[in-house]
Design an enzyme around this catalytic site. Sequence first.
Site, PDB file in Angstrom:
ATOM      1  N   ASN A  15     -12.370 -25.060  24.626  1.00 13.88           N
ATOM      2  CA  ASN A  15     -11.891 -23.865  23.893  1.00 13.88           C
ATOM      3  C   ASN A  15     -10.647 -24.347  23.124  1.00 13.88           C
ATOM      4  O   ASN A  15      -9.577 -24.491  23.690  1.00 13.88           O
ATOM      5  CB  ASN A  15     -11.552 -22.781  24.907  1.00 13.88           C
ATOM      6  CG  ASN A  15     -11.187 -21.435  24.323  1.00 13.88           C
ATOM      7  OD1 ASN A  15     -10.508 -20.656  24.956  1.00 13.88           O
ATOM      8  ND2 ASN A  15     -11.637 -21.128  23.130  1.00 13.88           N
TER       9      ASN A  15
ATOM     10  N   CYS B 255      -4.539 -15.350  26.390  1.00 14.31           N
ATOM     11  CA  CYS B 255      -5.505 -16.442  26.280  1.00 14.31           C
ATOM     12  C   CYS B 255      -5.247 -17.427  27.413  1.00 14.31           C
ATOM     13  O   CYS B 255      -4.216 -18.113  27.415  1.00 14.31           O
ATOM     14  CB  CYS B 255      -5.344 -17.121  24.920  1.00 14.31           C
ATOM     15  SG  CYS B 255      -6.443 -18.529  24.715  1.00 14.31           S
ATOM     16  N   GLY B 256      -6.165 -17.491  28.357  1.00 13.98           N
ATOM     17  CA  GLY B 256      -5.961 -18.348  29.536  1.00 13.98           C
ATOM     18  C   GLY B 256      -5.959 -19.825  29.194  1.00 13.98           C
ATOM     19  O   GLY B 256      -5.073 -20.579  29.626  1.00 13.98           O
ATOM     20  N   ASN B 257      -6.955 -20.269  28.415  1.00 15.12           N
ATOM     21  CA  ASN B 257      -6.989 -21.689  28.041  1.00 15.12           C
ATOM     22  C   ASN B 257      -5.794 -22.029  27.166  1.00 15.12           C
ATOM     23  O   ASN B 257      -5.240 -23.123  27.259  1.00 15.12           O
ATOM     24  CB  ASN B 257      -8.309 -22.014  27.318  1.00 15.12           C
ATOM     25  CG  ASN B 257      -9.499 -21.924  28.257  1.00 15.12           C
ATOM     26  OD1 ASN B 257      -9.410 -22.363  29.412  1.00 15.12           O
ATOM     27  ND2 ASN B 257     -10.585 -21.350  27.793  1.00 15.12           N
TER      28      ASN B 257
ATOM     29  N   ASN C 295      -6.020  -8.767  28.147  1.00 15.84           N
ATOM     30  CA  ASN C 295      -6.992  -8.537  27.070  1.00 15.84           C
ATOM     31  C   ASN C 295      -8.285  -8.008  27.694  1.00 15.84           C
ATOM     32  O   ASN C 295      -8.526  -8.186  28.895  1.00 15.84           O
ATOM     33  CB  ASN C 295      -7.206  -9.814  26.236  1.00 15.84           C
ATOM     34  CG  ASN C 295      -7.674 -10.997  27.070  1.00 15.84           C
ATOM     35  OD1 ASN C 295      -7.646 -10.980  28.290  1.00 15.84           O
ATOM     36  ND2 ASN C 295      -8.105 -12.034  26.405  1.00 15.84           N
TER      37      ASN C 295
ATOM     38  N   HIS D 131     -12.126  -7.266  28.883  1.00 13.79           N
ATOM     39  CA  HIS D 131     -13.339  -8.002  29.245  1.00 13.79           C
ATOM     40  C   HIS D 131     -14.371  -7.051  29.838  1.00 13.79           C
ATOM     41  O   HIS D 131     -14.041  -6.194  30.658  1.00 13.79           O
ATOM     42  CB  HIS D 131     -13.024  -9.086  30.276  1.00 13.79           C
ATOM     43  CG  HIS D 131     -12.082 -10.114  29.764  1.00 13.79           C
ATOM     44  ND1 HIS D 131     -12.511 -11.233  29.093  1.00 13.79           N
ATOM     45  CD2 HIS D 131     -10.721 -10.190  29.786  1.00 13.79           C
ATOM     46  CE1 HIS D 131     -11.472 -11.947  28.717  1.00 13.79           C
ATOM     47  NE2 HIS D 131     -10.359 -11.333  29.129  1.00 13.79           N
TER      48      HIS D 131
ATOM     49  N   ASN E   5     -14.110  -8.743  24.927  1.00  8.66           N
ATOM     50  CA  ASN E   5     -14.768 -10.018  25.225  1.00  8.66           C
ATOM     51  C   ASN E   5     -15.919  -9.704  26.191  1.00  8.66           C
ATOM     52  O   ASN E   5     -15.741  -8.904  27.120  1.00  8.66           O
ATOM     53  CB  ASN E   5     -13.766 -10.973  25.877  1.00  8.66           C
ATOM     54  CG  ASN E   5     -12.584 -11.269  24.969  1.00  8.66           C
ATOM     55  OD1 ASN E   5     -12.702 -12.012  24.011  1.00  8.66           O
ATOM     56  ND2 ASN E   5     -11.432 -10.652  25.254  1.00  8.66           N
TER      57      ASN E   5
ATOM     58  N   GLU F 250     -16.722 -14.312  22.809  1.00 10.70           N
ATOM     59  CA  GLU F 250     -15.324 -13.891  22.676  1.00 10.70           C
ATOM     60  C   GLU F 250     -15.112 -12.969  21.491  1.00 10.70           C
ATOM     61  O   GLU F 250     -15.603 -13.234  20.382  1.00 10.70           O
ATOM     62  CB  GLU F 250     -14.415 -15.109  22.497  1.00 10.70           C
ATOM     63  CG  GLU F 250     -14.035 -15.743  23.798  1.00 10.70           C
ATOM     64  CD  GLU F 250     -12.845 -16.674  23.647  1.00 10.70           C
ATOM     65  OE1 GLU F 250     -11.891 -16.322  22.906  1.00 10.70           O
ATOM     66  OE2 GLU F 250     -12.879 -17.733  24.258  1.00 10.70           O
ATOM     67  N   ARG F 251     -14.355 -11.920  21.746  1.00  8.61           N
ATOM     68  CA  ARG F 251     -13.908 -11.041  20.659  1.00  8.61           C
ATOM     69  C   ARG F 251     -13.232 -11.907  19.595  1.00  8.61           C
ATOM     70  O   ARG F 251     -12.339 -12.708  19.904  1.00  8.61           O
ATOM     71  CB  ARG F 251     -12.902 -10.040  21.253  1.00  8.61           C
ATOM     72  CG  ARG F 251     -12.183  -9.197  20.230  1.00  8.61           C
ATOM     73  CD  ARG F 251     -11.278  -8.202  20.884  1.00  8.61           C
ATOM     74  NE  ARG F 251     -10.098  -8.788  21.522  1.00  8.61           N
ATOM     75  CZ  ARG F 251      -9.061  -8.089  21.957  1.00  8.61           C
ATOM     76  NH1 ARG F 251      -9.062  -6.785  21.840  1.00  8.61           N
ATOM     77  NH2 ARG F 251      -8.034  -8.680  22.538  1.00  8.61           N
TER      78      ARG F 251
ATOM     79  N   CYS G 123     -13.488 -19.518  28.413  1.00  4.76           N
ATOM     80  CA  CYS G 123     -12.511 -18.440  28.214  1.00  4.76           C
ATOM     81  C   CYS G 123     -11.777 -18.258  29.544  1.00  4.76           C
ATOM     82  O   CYS G 123     -12.390 -17.840  30.536  1.00  4.76           O
ATOM     83  CB  CYS G 123     -13.220 -17.158  27.785  1.00  4.76           C
ATOM     84  SG  CYS G 123     -12.101 -15.760  27.588  1.00  4.76           S
ATOM     85  N   GLY G 124     -10.495 -18.600  29.553  1.00  2.03           N
ATOM     86  CA  GLY G 124      -9.728 -18.560  30.808  1.00  2.03           C
ATOM     87  C   GLY G 124      -9.538 -17.143  31.327  1.00  2.03           C
ATOM     88  O   GLY G 124      -9.765 -16.864  32.520  1.00  2.03           O
ATOM     89  N   THR G 125      -9.145 -16.230  30.432  1.00  2.00           N
ATOM     90  CA  THR G 125      -8.970 -14.841  30.885  1.00  2.00           C
ATOM     91  C   THR G 125     -10.322 -14.259  31.300  1.00  2.00           C
ATOM     92  O   THR G 125     -10.410 -13.475  32.252  1.00  2.00           O
ATOM     93  CB  THR G 125      -8.344 -13.969  29.774  1.00  2.00           C
ATOM     94  OG1 THR G 125      -9.059 -14.176  28.554  1.00  2.00           O
ATOM     95  CG2 THR G 125      -6.867 -14.275  29.573  1.00  2.00           C
TER      96      THR G 125
HETATM   97  N1  LIG Z   1     -10.199 -18.037  24.812  1.00  2.00           N
HETATM   98  C1  LIG Z   1      -9.246 -17.195  25.399  1.00  2.00           C
HETATM   99  C2  LIG Z   1      -9.173 -15.762  24.987  1.00  2.00           C
HETATM  100  C3  LIG Z   1      -8.795 -15.624  23.509  1.00  2.00           C
HETATM  101  C4  LIG Z   1      -8.588 -14.194  23.072  1.00  2.00           C
HETATM  102  C5  LIG Z   1      -9.816 -13.342  23.132  1.00  2.00           C
HETATM  103  N2  LIG Z   1     -10.842 -13.777  22.236  1.00  2.00           N
HETATM  104  C6  LIG Z   1      -9.433 -11.880  22.829  1.00  2.00           C
HETATM  105  O1  LIG Z   1      -9.576 -11.445  21.687  1.00  2.00           O
HETATM  106  O2  LIG Z   1      -8.979 -11.186  23.743  1.00  2.00           O
HETATM  107  C7  LIG Z   1      -9.012 -17.463  26.871  1.00  2.00           C
HETATM  108  O3  LIG Z   1      -9.137 -18.641  27.259  1.00  2.00           O
HETATM  109  O4  LIG Z   1      -8.636 -16.568  27.618  1.00  2.00           O
END
Ligand SMILES: N[C@@H](CCC[C@H](N)C(=O)O)C(=O)O
Length: 283
Positions: A11, A73-75, A165, A167, A198, A216-217, A225-227
């Site tokens: 990512n 964003c976790g990553n 964010n 999910h 997401n 991912e959004r 996606c870490g989160t």
């Molecule tokens: N890749 C990310 C999350 C990035 C933001 C996500 N697309 C959003 O809009 O909330 C992760 O690693 O968490």
Amino acid sequence: MKFTKMHGLGNSYIYVNVFEETLKEEELPELAVNVSNKNTGIGSDGMILIGPSETEDIQMRIFNADGSEAKNCGNGLRSVAKYAYENQLVKKESFTVETLGGAVKAHVYPSNDNKTVERIAVDMGAPRLYKKDIPMKGEPHTTTVDEAIEVDGQILMMTAVSMGNPHAVFFVDNITQAPVEQIGPLLEKDDMFPESANIEFVEMVSENEMHFRVWERGSGITQACGTGACAAVVAAILTNRTKKGIPVTVHLLGGDLEIIWTENNSVWMTGPAVTIGHGEYKK
Ligand SMILES: N[C@@H](CCC[C@H](N)C(=O)O)C(=O)O
């Protein structure tokens, strides 16, 4: 504009050190779109700014590949922690990072000579479950756990979690057949999510192992996606597929993350971050 390209399990983001670079607020969305383009830009899932914070040790801002600003964003957090330590923006192994989704604690594990960091743990804080916090339409103080929804003629059971964010998590029997590309874009922008969401699919292997795929959004399919991985483990616990206090290995397309939702209500994410290279982008 000087940049560093880094990735967490594939990512990837373009990181800009705004302690040194001056960017205009109004140019940020378009800049994120442009640098992310793999044909005419650098190529990434978005752009992340690392800058000073008034309340925490450092600040992270994240823009998706479509220019929308996300709250967490976790990553990205693991990469920001690595960058901040290696570039001496912070001089301690544990420090705090301000995000639009709230403050988080990062801990880096440096090499013996203290110069490089490969593994990072982040305390992502408590998951938020109320509809008002996801955000989702409906009764503000209710949650969405294994709730049936209809998408594209299919009935799917959804669990919604905010890790700063939004999910939406769906459990499937076979991850290789998860309808990521079909359902992801439809649900991402569904009216029930006023700020979009997401979309994640999860196949449980055991109470401490799962397979994971994400739409991912603002960026579409990504390698990780870490989160989202944190939200998936929270959803698995809420639906009695595993328990709090049990570490779960999440297999993402780009590699593995270790996630645990502790008894004291913190979600910890541990995994790698890698520097791809540095360069100068002609704006
Ligand atoms: N890749 C990310 C999350 C990035 C933001 C996500 N697309 C959003 O809009 O909330 C992760 O690693 O968490």
